[in-house]
Design an enzyme around this catalytic site. Structure first.
Site, short mmCIF file in Angstrom:
data_model
loop_
_atom_site.label_atom_id
_atom_site.label_comp_id
_atom_site.label_asym_id
_atom_site.label_seq_id
_atom_site.Cartn_x
_atom_site.Cartn_y
_atom_site.Cartn_z
N ASP A 292 0.87 -1.17 0.00
CA ASP A 292 0.00 0.00 0.00
C ASP A 292 0.92 1.23 0.00
O ASP A 292 2.12 1.13 0.25
CB ASP A 292 -0.96 0.00 1.20
CG ASP A 292 -2.18 0.91 0.96
OD1 ASP A 292 -2.15 1.69 -0.01
OD2 ASP A 292 -3.14 0.83 1.73
C1 NOJ Z 1 -3.90 4.02 0.15
C2 NOJ Z 1 -5.11 3.17 0.38
O1 NOJ Z 1 -5.01 2.51 1.62
C3 NOJ Z 1 -5.33 2.12 -0.71
O2 NOJ Z 1 -6.56 1.49 -0.49
C4 NOJ Z 1 -5.24 2.75 -2.06
O3 NOJ Z 1 -5.51 1.79 -3.06
C5 NOJ Z 1 -3.87 3.37 -2.23
N1 NOJ Z 1 -3.69 4.40 -1.23
C6 NOJ Z 1 -3.63 3.95 -3.61
O4 NOJ Z 1 -4.37 5.10 -3.78
#
Ligand code: NOJ
Length: 748
Positions: A292
Site C-alpha cells: 500500500d
Molecule cells: C492508500 C489506500 O489505503 C489504498 O486502499 C489505495 O488503493 C492506495 N492508497 C492507492 O491510492
C-alpha cells in the site's frame, strides 16, 4: 518493441490446455526477458509511481511541455526505472505515456496502469458498503463490470479493488469501502466484484486486474482508528479476516495489496508468514503483491526496520513484489543484491510475477489495450451505466422504519419541505474514492425529487445547517419551511469527509448541528422522513431516531436523487438490508451480530452482572440484515426436515412467509446457525445462507433453504476445519436479531 505471448496454433486442444500452453509460452518469454535485464531494470519493474501525466482529465498532450515531475517520471520510464503508474486515467494520453516505455526504453516492456476504481469511474455507483446492502451479487458483478469497461476505455489495467476487509467497528472510516461486518457477505461480494472487474478473459480490454485489499486484517484496527495496530488470535484471523481474500483469489484475482497495519507485532507489509507462507505456500497465489502507499517505508515508523534500505529488504523478503510510491525498491534493490543481502532469485521471482501478470493482461501483444477516445466517449457515463447506477442506487437503500406507513409518499396532493445539508448538495453524493468522477453526472436529492414530482411539484428546499456546524438563521428558515409543508424530508448524516480512509470517528452519531436542526423541525409536529447519508453503521439519536420514517441511503453516486425518489414515491419498494449493525450507542463499538455469548450472556431486560453496558442492551438498535419494505411480511415458526442430521448429511429448513399488505414484497430470508457446544466457542449467530423471494400481496410463500454438513464447519483448536456432533440452533429470520430458533442434533 518486444512482443510476448505469440499464438500457439493448437489443433484440437481444449480450452484449459490452450490456456496452460499459453501460460507456458508466456513463462518462457518472460524468463528470456529476465535473462536480458540489468538489476536496475529489474528493480524498475517493481517500482510503482504516481501517474503525473493523466491525473487531470485533460492530461498531457503530444508536444506539451512537461513539468518537473512529469519530466522526471518520463526520464525514469525511458531508463526502465518505473514499471507501473497509478491513478492517472484518460485514453488520449495513454499512448503517449505507454510509448515512453514501449518505444523509448531499452527493453520496451509496457507499463502497467493501475487506479483506484472503487465504485465506478465517470459513472459513480453506490459506495461498496451501500451496494452490499442490496444483498444482490449479480448487481455487484454488473457494476464492477461497468466500472471495468469505463476504466479499460480510459487506459487502465488494474483496479485497487475490491476492498474485502471485514469491518466490525463502525468507528473505522473505511467501513464504507467494503462489504461490512459479515464473513459470508464479504466472501460472496469479493467473488462477485472480482469476477465483474476481471470479466471472462483478463486479456480483454474491458477487464481490470482485481486487487483484493488490504492483506490482511486492516479492518480490525484497534478502536477503529485508521492504520492502527491489530492484534488477534490466529484462529480469529483465519476464521474471519482471511476467508474473503481466499474467496477473491479462488475467483481469479491476480494481485493483492499488503496492508498498513501491524498484525500481532509484525507489520503486514513485512510479514513473511502472511505474504509468503499463507498466500503462496498454503493458497498457491500466483499473482503479485503490491505494497500500500509507502507501507514498506512505514516499516521504519513501525519500529520494524532501521532505514529505507532495511525496509526494502524486509518487505521484499517477506513477499512484497511491487513497491507503491516510496521508490525504495528502485533505490536499494541493486545494492541489496550486490551486497548479498537479497538473493537475485527473490528479485527475479518478483519481476517474473509482475511480467507474467502483464502478459496475462495481454500488454505485450497490445500495450495500449482498450484505451480509445471514441470508446471512452461512448461508455463513460453512458445511458446504460447511468441506468445501472440508478438501479444500484435504489436497491442499496434500506428502510429502517416506516411508522404508520408514512412511505411511500404520494406524488400529488401533498407539499414537501426538503431540509438539511444534503438536500440541494451535488458534491457530497459520490462518497469517498470517486477521484475520477464526472461531476456533471450528479443528480441531487432536490433534482431527483423535482423530476419525480413533475412541473407542479410543491417542494421547498432549505439547508438549515451545515454538516458539522450551524448556519445563521438556518433553524428558523427550516422551521418555517416545515410549518408550511405537509411532510418534511430531512436529509442529514455524514459528509464524504467523515467517512473514508483516515476518517475514523470517535462518535458515530449525526453531528450536533444537524441533530439540533432535526429537533427543531420535529417540534413543528410535521411528519418527518429521514434520508440518511452515511458511510457506516451509525448511532441514531433524538429526533432522527424518533422520526416515523428512516431511509439509509449511504453515498449512492451519480443517480442519488433519482434513486431516492424511486423509493420515496414508491416506484421501487425498498429492498435493501443492512450489511452492518446500527448499535444503540457509539460506545458499544465494536458491535457486530456474530459476537460470542460470554459466560454471562445478557438479555435486553437484564440489569446487573451480565455482559452489557449500563445504558443500553447488548443489541443493535437496527440489526445486521434488517430492512423493511412497503408490505408487512410475517414469518411462521421454522420447520426442519428432521430433528437430526446424519454425519455428512443435509437438512432442509423452511418457513412460510405471509404478506399482510397490498403490495408485492421482496424479502431476504436469512439462515443463521449457532453451534451450542463446541471445542471453540462459537458466535451467537452466524449467517450461512440467504435467499431473496417475492411474496405476493396478501399471499404466502414457503421458502426452503438447505442446511448442509459443511455449514457446521468451524476452525478447531488445531486451526483445521472441523465439525463436532451435538446440538445446533437454526433461524430463518428477516435479520440477525429476530425470530426464534429451532434445534437439531448432529449425530456422528
Ligand atoms: C492508500 C489506500 O489505503 C489504498 O486502499 C489505495 O488503493 C492506495 N492508497 C492507492 O491510492
Amino acid at each position: 518493441m518486444l512482443l510476448l505471448g505469440g499464438v500457439m496454433i493448437a489443433g484440437m486442444m481444449t480450452a484449459p490446455r490452450i490456456a496452460a500452453a499459453k501460460a507456458e509460452a508466456n513463462l518462457e518469454r518472460v524468463n528470456a526477458l529476465i535473462a536480458r535485464m540489468t538489476i536496475e531494470e529489474k528493480a524498475g519493474q517493481l517500482n510503482l509511481q504516481n501517474d503525473p501525466f493523466r491525473w487531470r482529465p485533460e492530461g498531457v498532450n503530444p508536444g506539451d511541455a512537461l513539468n518537473t515531475d512529469q519530466a522526471q517520471t518520463a526520464a525514469d520510464i525511458k531508463a526502465g526505472r518505473i514499471g507501473a503508474l497509478f491513478n492517472g486515467v484518460g485514453a488520449a494520453t495513454t499512448r503517449l505515456v505507454q510509448d515512453m516505455a514501449v518505444k523509448e526504453s531499452r527493453l520496451g516492456i509496457p507499463l502497467l496502469f493501475a487506479a483506484d476504481i472503487i465504485h465506478g469511474l465517470k459513472t459513480t455507483f453506490p459506495v461498496p458498503l451501500g451496494e452490499t446492502a442490496s444483498w444482490d451479487l449479480d448487481l455487484a458483478e454488473r457494476t464492477a463490470r461497468a466500472a471495468a469497461v469505463e476504466g479499460g476505455a480510459a487506459g487502465v489495467h488494474q483496479t485497487y479493488a475490491p476492498m474485502v476487509d471485514v469491518a466490525r467497528d463502525q468507528r473505522w472510516g473505511r467501513v464504507v469501502e467494503g462489504a461490512g461486518e459479515d464473513v459470508l457477505l464479504n466472501r460472496l461480494f469479493a467473488i462477485a466484484r472480482t469476477k465483474g472487474f476481471q470479466g471472462d478473459d483478463l486479456k480483454d480490454w474491458s477487464s481490470l486486474l482485481a486487487c483484493p485489499k488490504h492483506f490482511a486484517a486492516y479492518g480490525a484496527a484497534e478502536a477503529g482508528m485508521d492504520y492502527n495496530s491489530t492484534d488477534m488470535s490466529e484462529l480469529e484471523l483465519r476464521s474471519v479476516y482471511l476467508p474473503p481474500f481466499k474467496a477473491a483469489f479462488d475467483a481469479g484475482a491476480l494481485s493483492t495489496m499488503s496492508a498498513f497495519n501491524d498484525l500481532n507485532g509484525v507489520p503486514a507489509s513485512g510479514n513473511k508468514w502472511l505474504l509468503t507462507d499463507i498466500l503462496r505456500g498454503e493458497w498457491g497465489f500466483a499473482g503479485f503483491v503490491v505494497s500500500d502507499y509507502t507501507s514498506e517505508q512505514e516499516l521504519i515508523a513501525h519500529g520494524f526496520a532501521a532505514d529505507g534500505r532495511d525496509a526494502a529488504r524486509i518487505a521484499l523478503m517477506a513477499g512484497v513484489d511491487m513497491s507503491m510510491k516510496s521508490g525504495l525498491y528502485m533505490e536499494h534493490i541493486p545494492d541489496l543484491v550486490a551486497s548479498g543481502d537479497v538473493p537475485i532469485e527473490r528479485v527475479d521471482e518478483a519481476v517474473r510475477r509482475v511480467l507474467m501478470t502483464k502478459a496475462a493482461l495481454g500488454l505485450f501483444e497490445n500495450p495500449y489495450r482498450g484505451a480509445d477516445v471514441r470508446t471512452e466517449r461512448r461508455v463513460h457515463g453512458s445511458r446504460e451505466h447511468l441506468a445501472l447506477a440508478r438501479e444500484a442506487g435504489r436497491k442499496s437503500i434500506v428502510m429502517l422504519k416506516n411508522d404508520g406507513d408514512l412511505l411511500p409518499l404520494p406524488k400529488t396532493g401533498k407539499t414537501y419541505a426538503l431540509i438539511g445539508p444534503f438536500g440541494a448538495d451535488s458534491a457530497d453524493l459520490f462518497g469517498p474514492w470517486s477521484i475520477f468522477k464526472d461531476t456533471k453526472l450528479a443528480v441531487s436529492l432536490e433534482q431527483g425529487l423535482r423530476s419525480a414530482l413533475g412541473a407542479g411539484a410543491s417542494l421547498t428546499v432549505t439547508k438549515g445547517s451545515d454538516v458539522e456546524a450551524p448556519i445563521a438563521g438556518g433553524i428558523e428558515a427550516a422551521v418555517a419551511a416545515a410549518q408550511a409543508a405537509d411532510v418534511v424530508l430531512l436529509a442529514v448524516g455524514e459528509s464524504t469527509e467523515m467517512s473514508a480512509e483516515s476518517k475514523s470517528r470517535v462518535d458515530i452519531g449525526i453531528p450536533a448541528a444537524q441533530l439540533a436542526l432535526a429537533e427543531a423541525v420535529a417540534a413543528t409536529g410535521k411528519p418527518v422522513v429521514v434520508i440518511l447519508r452515511n458511510g457506516r453503521g451509525m448511532e441514531l439519536a433524538g429526533a432522527v431516531k424518533d422520526a416515523p420514517a428512516l431511509l439509509v441511503t449511504w453515498f449512492l453516486g451519480s443517480e442519488t436523487g433519482n434513486a431516492v425518489a424511486d423509493v420515496l414515491f414508491g416506484d421501487h419498494a425498498p429492498t435493501g438490508r443492512l450489511p452492518v449493525s446500527f448499535p444503540h450507542r457509539s460506545g458499544q463499538s465494536p458491535f457486530y451480530y456474530a459476537h460470542k455469548a460470554t459466560g454471562r450472556p445478557s438479555k435486553p431486560t437484564d440489569r446487573e452482572f451480565t455482559s452489557k453496558f449500563r445504558e443500553v442492551p447488548h443489541t443493535a438498535l437496527y440489526p445486521f440484515g434488517h430492512g423493511l419494505t412497503y408490505a408487512p411480511v410475517s414469518y411462521s415458526p421454522v420447520r426442519l426436515s428432521a430433528d437430526a442430521m446424519a454425519w455428512n448429511g443435509e437438512l432442509t429448513a423452511s418457513v412460510t412467509l405471509t404478506n399482510g399488505g397490498t403490495r408485492e414484497a421482496s424479502e431476504v430470508v436469512q439462515l443463521y446457525i449457532r453451534d451450542r457446544t463446541a471445542s471453540i466457542t462459537q458466535p451467537v449467530r452466524l449467517l450461512r445462507h440467504f435467499k431473496r423471494v417475492t411474496v405476493p400481496a396478501g399471499g404466502s410463500v414457503e421458502v426452503a433453504l438447505p442446511l448442509k454438513f459443511e455449514d457446521l464447519l468451524f476452525l478447531g483448536q488445531d486451526l483445521k476445519p472441523t465439525v463436532e456432533p451435538g446440538l445446533f440452533d437454526v433461524w430463518l429470520s428477516p435479520d440477525a436479531q429476530a425470530g426464534e430458533p429451532v434445534q437439531f442434533t448432529l449425530n456422528r
